[in-house]
Design a protein around this motif. Structure first.
Motif, short mmCIF file in Angstrom:
data_model
loop_
_atom_site.label_atom_id
_atom_site.label_comp_id
_atom_site.label_asym_id
_atom_site.label_seq_id
_atom_site.Cartn_x
_atom_site.Cartn_y
_atom_site.Cartn_z
N ARG A 127 0.83 -1.19 0.00
CA ARG A 127 0.00 0.00 0.00
C ARG A 127 0.88 1.26 0.00
O ARG A 127 2.07 1.20 0.30
N THR A 178 3.45 3.04 3.22
CA THR A 178 4.56 2.20 3.66
C THR A 178 5.86 2.90 3.26
O THR A 178 5.83 3.88 2.51
N GLY A 204 6.10 2.75 -0.43
CA GLY A 204 5.18 3.72 -1.02
C GLY A 204 5.74 5.13 -0.97
O GLY A 204 5.59 5.91 -1.92
N ASP A 260 -4.15 4.02 -4.89
CA ASP A 260 -4.95 3.58 -3.75
C ASP A 260 -6.06 2.66 -4.25
O ASP A 260 -7.04 3.10 -4.84
N PHE A 281 -7.13 -1.11 -0.32
CA PHE A 281 -6.74 -2.28 0.46
C PHE A 281 -6.90 -2.01 1.95
O PHE A 281 -6.60 -0.93 2.44
N LYS A 287 -1.72 -2.98 4.97
CA LYS A 287 -0.57 -2.39 4.29
C LYS A 287 0.06 -3.33 3.27
O LYS A 287 0.62 -2.89 2.27
N TYR A 288 -0.02 -4.63 3.55
CA TYR A 288 0.57 -5.62 2.65
C TYR A 288 -0.51 -6.66 2.30
O TYR A 288 -0.50 -7.78 2.81
#
Length: 239
Positions: free
Chosen positions: A149, A152, A155, A167, A170, A173-174
């Protein structure tokens, strides 16, 4: 944590223990004993090493590891490039490491630079399938597919270099994905060179028929001196 170990060694800190995943710099870590992985800790090995402080990462390491440690810990929580100057400065103060303070200052300067396109060497290892795209997704694993995502460290590196991750809504984050069919065709799929060895599966990726490229995962995800060197290489003021 591999990126922390490499950064501490670069900063001149006397690193006497590491995780088994700490592989850089190879000529130095080969003589440093391993005391576990990112989720497990060899307490006796840590005590035997003579270490005085254990540096952990809150996202990668676990709370039980911290609770199990027989020596004081310092937990970093790096979620973005913006966290690095202050985090390294705090650790430098605790360790009495002027070299780490210097790295913190270099990061502070790096965040002020306007970088050219990320989709070129050294970050771009190779195009797998070229095509038009309007948004970007970063993938780190297969079976199941796992993406990254925007909020992070990866990101933030992508955004710093002008290619923010899209975006997709999700929840984590993973996120794990059942398949890539749910991802719009106008999405560029970036396959990281690590932790999953996507370089060994280029034909399978090409068969997807989607815009895709293989990128250097270490440069984009190892916070510390490795990602800093990568940005230095992109910095137009240093060419």
């Amino acid at each position: 944590m591999p990126s922390i170990t490499e950064t501490l060694i670069e900063a001149g800190v006397d690193v006497v223990a590491r995780s088994r995943f700490c592989i850089h710099p190879a000529d130095r870590v080969s003589s440093i004993p391993s005391v576990g992985g990112t989720k497990d800790l060899d307490v006796q090995g840590l005590l035997k090493s003579g270490a005085e402080i254990l540096v952990l990462d809150r996202e990668e390491n676990t709370k039980p590891m911290a609770e199990k440690s027989p020596i004081p810990i310092h937990a970093l929580h790096i979620q973005s490039v913006a966290d690095l100057p202050g985090s390294f400065e705090g650790l430098a103060h605790q360790l009495g490491a002027p070299g780490l303070k210097e790295i913190a200052d270099r990061w502070r300067s790096a965040l002020q630079v306007q970088y050219p396109s990320l989709l070129q060497p050294p970050a771009l290892i190779q195009w797998i399938e070229q095509g038009e795209f309007e948004q970007v997704m970063y993938l780190i694993w297969r079976k199941p597919w796992m993406a990254v995502r925007a909020d992070t460290f990866i990101g933030s590196m992508m955004e710093l270099c002008g290619w923010p991750l899209h975006d997709f809504g999700f929840a984590t984050k993973y996120p794990s994905l059942e398949g890539l069919d749910q991802i719009p065709d106008n999405t560029l799929l970036l396959f990281s060179s690590e932790p999953y060895p996507f370089a060994k599966h280029l034909e399978d990726i090409k068969a997807l028929g989607r815009p895709s490229a293989l990128v250097d995962g270490e440069s984009l995800s190892w916070f510390g001196v490795r990602s800093l060197r990568f940005l230095d290489g992109l910095n137009p003021n240093k060419l």
